[in-house]
Design an enzyme around this catalytic site. Structure first.
Site: not given
Ligand code: NAD
Length: 497
Positions: A149, A176, A281
């Site tokens: 997100f 989402e 991140c």
């Molecule tokens: P998230 O892991 O909750 O969601 C990421 C994606 O995974 C979304 O599209 C979501 O729909 C999907 N998802 C969520 N739960 C799932 C499940 N149980 N099974 C399969 N898919 C699932 O992450 P978020 O809250 O949207 O984003 C924040 C996180 O992303 C933080 O941990 C941040 O550090 C990380 N992030 C990392 C980077 C990087 O490049 N390392 C960059 C940006 C964000």
């Protein structure tokens, strides 16, 4: 109520599952729209359209592919204000930061415009007797991007910019929580002259992520999100024979050496810790003052700056940062602050229970500063992902170096110092993927590449730059000769030159 479906075969379509998730306005706490959760059958339709579009696109010469990307970049630029507004209203980051989100994504599109040069293969004339060898970088076919997100414009563009330039078709599965910008980015691609089906957006949650990982036609999965999910997607996609690059969470440290310019370091850390409400991140949520008295000098510089910050709505031009993305996330940040206090951290500034007048139900968290944090605390090891800065004091350089190096995450790190020799040694020895020297958020420019170490990334390929191009292509190597008449007899040994 506004309902968001999917973007399939060049147009917006309604979702057919009957299953939806709410999208909030983080400024007010109200539900502002809902987004459809796709079924595997809807994914099948998208993949079929993508596969058909990809064949023609792969046979389009790279210069023509590049022209579509040039036109796309210009069109997205023209829609900057609209995209930033949409982004701020769903995500909660302030407008100037939303523009930055789009611009950093466009940087990758701009790099991808150079694909005619970047995708050139290698050639050796005369590798053996009248033998020439050349290699080409072929696209993989249909690939998928699953995004978080917190950068709904930049991270999709990291992925589809490179993938499409290289001749692939892309199925995007955005978060989402804020899907409107990714949907609009797909729509603008078609308006810019991109073929229908080449870039599609399928909204959904775990069900569709699983279907992507299992889909036979999808050849590679790029994921960015939290670490547990990144590891899960990596395992599932690779178990199905796909390429995968899965970026995870982070806990980036800012090391303050005693000779640092404290005022400048405090300015830099203020923005890096609290900007976008800490939902980056590459945020800097841990500061490590090194040596006797450094913490006190740093705090003298930092505290007046924290107290002068303005928390406001995401559309308020005077706000330094806005609300966090959901009520659940606000509660999780506040619970982490509670836990840190139970673990023995000292609360210097407390953002729990922050209320913005006139927006009492918005998802706001005030700036929080926790001192006396130690490496044995659970809340030091975990990602809080909010406007919370933790101070961990280190007695010397070696102790400071150990903290980020031994942390489970290894995304980014920064050192603030006036000593080039110390900075150079730190950059060399620290076990982290991206290092800033007097630069608080060292997100590499588009012609380098982005990737952390340890639990911040699963898989070996970084995002964008030449690493991105390599991830989205496979190498074919041709060895040829054009002999005149018959050559020597059959060889029963492997040819040696
Ligand atoms: P998230 O892991 O909750 O969601 C990421 C994606 O995974 C979304 O599209 C979501 O729909 C999907 N998802 C969520 N739960 C799932 C499940 N149980 N099974 C399969 N898919 C699932 O992450 P978020 O809250 O949207 O984003 C924040 C996180 O992303 C933080 O941990 C941040 O550090 C990380 N992030 C990392 C980077 C990087 O490049 N390392 C960059 C940006 C964000």
């Amino acid at each position: 109520m506004k309902t968001i479906g999917h973007f399939i075969d060049g147009k917006r379509v309604d979702g057919r599952s009957g299953r939806f998730k709410d999208i909030y306005d983080p400024n007010t706490g109200a539900v502002q729209a809902r987004v459809a959760m796709a079924t595997p059958a809807e994914l099948d339709a998208a993949v079929a359209s993508a596969a058909a579009a990809q064949m023609a696109w792969a046979n389009t010469n790279p210069q023509r592919r590049s022209r579509v990307l040039f036109a796309y970049k210009a069109l997205v630029d023209q829609h900057m204000d609209e995209l930033a507004d949409l982004l701020s209203r769903e995500h909660g980051k302030v407008l100037a930061d939303s523009r930055g989100d789009v611009i950093r994504g466009l940087d990758v599109i701009e790099f991808a415009c150079g694909v005619p040069h970047a995708q050139k293969g290698e050639h050796t004339y005369g590798a053996g007797p009248e033998i020439d060898v050349y290699s080409m970088r072929k696209p993989l076919g249909v690939v998928a991007g699953i995004t978080p997100f917190n950068f709904p414009a930049m991270i999709p563009m990291w992925m589809f910019g490179m993938a499409i330039a290289a001749g692939n078709a892309v199925i995007l599965k955005p978060s989402e929580k804020d899907p409107s910008v990714p949907m609009r980015l797909c729509e603008l691609f078609v308006e810019a002259g991109g073929p229908a089906g080449l870039l599609q957006c399928v909204n959904g949650d775990k069900e569709i992520v699983d279907a992507i990982c299992d889909h036979e036609t999808i050849k590679a999965v790029s994921f960015v999100g939290s670490s547990d999910i990144a590891q899960y997607v990596y395992s599932r996609a690779t178990a199905n024979g796909k390429r995968a690059q899965c970026m995870g969470g982070a806990k980036n440290h800012g090391i303050i050496m005693p000779d640092a310019n404290m005022d400048q370091a405090a300015k830099d850390i203020l923005g890096a810790a609290y900007g976008s409400a800490g939902e980056r991140c590459m945020a800097l949520p841990v500061v490590v003052p090194v040596g006797e008295g450094t913490a006190e000098r740093f705090l003298d510089a930092l505290l007046p700056k924290i107290d002068a910050m303005t928390v406001g709505t995401s559309t308020d031009p005077d706000a330094d940062y806005g609300p966090v993305v959901t009520q659940a996330h606000k509660e999780s940040i506040e619970a982490d602050i509670d836990r840190a206090v139970e673990e023995g951290a000292t609360v210097v500034r407390d953002g729990r229970g922050f209320i913005l007048q006139g927006h009492e139900d918005g998802f706001f968290v005030g700036p929080t500063l926790l001192d006396d944090v130690t490496p044995d605390m659970q809340t030091y090891h975990e990602e809080i992902f909010g406007p919370v800065l933790q101070i961990v004091r280190a007695k010397d350089f070696e102790a400071a170096l150990r903290l980020p190096s031994e942390h489970q995450y290894g995304n980014g790190v920064a050192i603030f110092t006036a000593n080039g020799r110390v900075a150079r040694e730190f950059a060399d020895r620290v076990e982290v993927g991206m290092v800033g020297i007097n630069v608080p958020i060292p997100v590499p420019v588009s012609y380098h590449s982005f990737g952390g170490w340890k639990r911040s990334a699963f898989g070996s390929a970084n995002q964008y730059g030449m690493e991105g191009l390599r991830f989205y292509t496979k190498v074919k190597t041709v060895t040829q000769r054009w002999p005149e008449g018959e050559t020597e007899d059959s060889a029963f040994i492997i040819p040696t030159f």
